[in-house]
Design an enzyme around this catalytic site. Sequence first.
Site, PDB file in Angstrom:
ATOM      1  N   SER A   1       0.813  -1.080  -0.052  1.00  0.00           N
ATOM      2  CA  SER A   1      -0.007  -0.079  -0.006  1.00  0.00           C
ATOM      3  C   SER A   1       0.947   1.132  -0.104  1.00  0.00           C
ATOM      4  CB  SER A   1      -0.838   0.119   1.343  1.00  0.00           C
ATOM      5  OG  SER A   1      -0.201   0.413   2.318  1.00  0.00           O
ATOM      6  N   LYS A   2       0.392   2.266  -0.586  1.00  0.00           N
ATOM      7  CA  LYS A   2       1.175   3.423  -0.762  1.00  0.00           C
ATOM      8  C   LYS A   2       1.301   4.210   0.658  1.00  0.00           C
ATOM      9  CE  LYS A   2      -2.528   6.169  -2.774  1.00  0.00           C
ATOM     10  NZ  LYS A   2      -3.162   6.740  -3.886  1.00  0.00           N
ATOM     11  N   ARG A   3       0.746   3.705   1.599  1.00  0.00           N
ATOM     12  CA  ARG A   3       0.809   4.179   3.000  1.00  0.00           C
ATOM     13  C   ARG A   3       2.489   3.832   3.330  1.00  0.00           C
ATOM     14  NH1 ARG A   3      -4.297   4.773   6.839  1.00  0.00           N
ATOM     15  NH2 ARG A   3      -5.387   5.970   5.566  1.00  0.00           N
TER      16      ARG A   3
ATOM     17  N   ARG B   1       5.491  12.172   3.384  1.00  0.00           N
ATOM     18  CA  ARG B   1       5.549  11.137   4.397  1.00  0.00           C
ATOM     19  C   ARG B   1       6.768  10.899   5.166  1.00  0.00           C
ATOM     20  NH1 ARG B   1       4.379   5.921   1.150  1.00  0.00           N
ATOM     21  NH2 ARG B   1       6.423   5.548   2.135  1.00  0.00           N
TER      22      ARG B   1
END
Length: 508
Positions: free
Chosen positions: A264-266, A480
């Site tokens: 997931s891009k998280r 992030r």
Amino acid sequence: MLDNAPRMTSSAVRVRVAPSPTGDPHVGTAYQALFNLAFARQREGKFILRIEDTDRARSTSESEHMILDSLNWLGLGWDEGPDVGGPHAPYRQSERLPIYREHVDRLLADGHAYRCFCTKERLDAMRADHREKKEFTGYDRKCREIPVDESASRAEAGEIFVVRMKIPLEGDCVMRDVLRGEIRKDWASVDDQVILKSDGFPTYHLANVVDDHLMEISHVIRGEEWISSVPKHLKLYEYFGWEPPVFCHLPLLRNNDANKSKLSKRKNPTSIEYYRRAGFLPEALVNFMGMIGWTRAEGEEKFTLEQFIEHFDIESLSLGGTVFDVEKLRWLNARYIREDYDAASLLKLLQGWALGPEYLEKIVPLAQPRLETLSDWGFLTAFFFADCVPVREEDLTLKGKEPSDVAGILQMSVWRLEELASFDAESIQGVLRSLSEKLDIKLRDLTRPFYVAITGSKASTPLFDSMELLGRDLVRTRLRHAIELLGGLSTKKTKALEKDYRALFTAS
Ligand code: GLU
């Protein structure tokens, strides 16, 4: 090889990838494209690219363009597709609507589907009730009982409806997957799936089955997340009287974390475009994706697409260990840079990446007002040519805010930027401006931690233009990274933040 699994044999191999153009070109799409392409090439078959853009609200031509561009960059070209045409054109589902309507009408006429007139309010109330009673939360099939004549006249009178397919009320669906053998699912746990939406567009399930059949797809090689759709698909094949293709569901790509969660891009960049911008080489990325789930007999991990096509055996693909380990990819990428390029060809590579006129021309006007000497160029613009930039936590400050608040604000901006259809300076400014108004923080103050997170310094080239040039993927990665530096966000904190975010932005 499992005894009861279907074999990957067929006289005429036709395979496809069918991405939905609803966001960044995902590495999962490239992974599927690679296996489909390799399988087609091994059997002298055809590899098809089909665009599944039936979700009108989320599909964009920008996303479609990026998907085609990224797959081409990786060298995973197709024989038939929206850009090159082919015997089964059009290859874009939004251009095939009459075909789907015709097939829905056929199912309605044969009694395999029915119109559902239930309102959203009724469905919401029904679901809430089912949830409370901990029952199956699917549709309660109220409209399945409406007599055919009544259904037709209500539609004629202009009442809004969707069309649902009839799912058997009992018994088991038996499906077969190349990598998993036989899988059973009881029909009682499968919903009467909507196949035609009220806007006249088909849903994924109908369009996918109709197209796979009409495009003569022999093998469906796609991600594991679609296994739960197979019962519905098999029922549609049966209703239409068609032979289903062979199914082979590839294991999901996973994050390299403790519980190997779904990629997931998280946690990891998932956009092919990110890897391109961050300076990974297409041949390394293709090699890396080939390595996931397949090991060469000789143990050598570096191989070309041609070698992969020659040796790879899809039936021997392992179901575990499909971890997208970016460190491993970096290691492999470094080998390509060291082993496959001399200084002259590396220079060309760098020019094609970011040191060519196209990118530099855009940076020059941003840098010009800040250059006292030409040699200021190096430090001033270094962040345009980097993946992550070095940032000091103590520089990520915002007047009167705790580090965790700053992390929260950065996270909200990540979500908000994610929603932008076009990632241009004006829209980015709009996002930060609305954030500053909603949070009652002066825009000048709010942008401070952004400057630092994006450029690594407190003053640099204009922020919004710089963010546009860097693009969505590098910006997301840097924000992030800054959030992590500020201590990160726990799941609990993220949930609370999501609530605040929704409260702030739903009305806008
Ligand atoms: N449109 C689906 C997707 O975005 C295709 C799934 C399939 O290959 O059937 O992944």
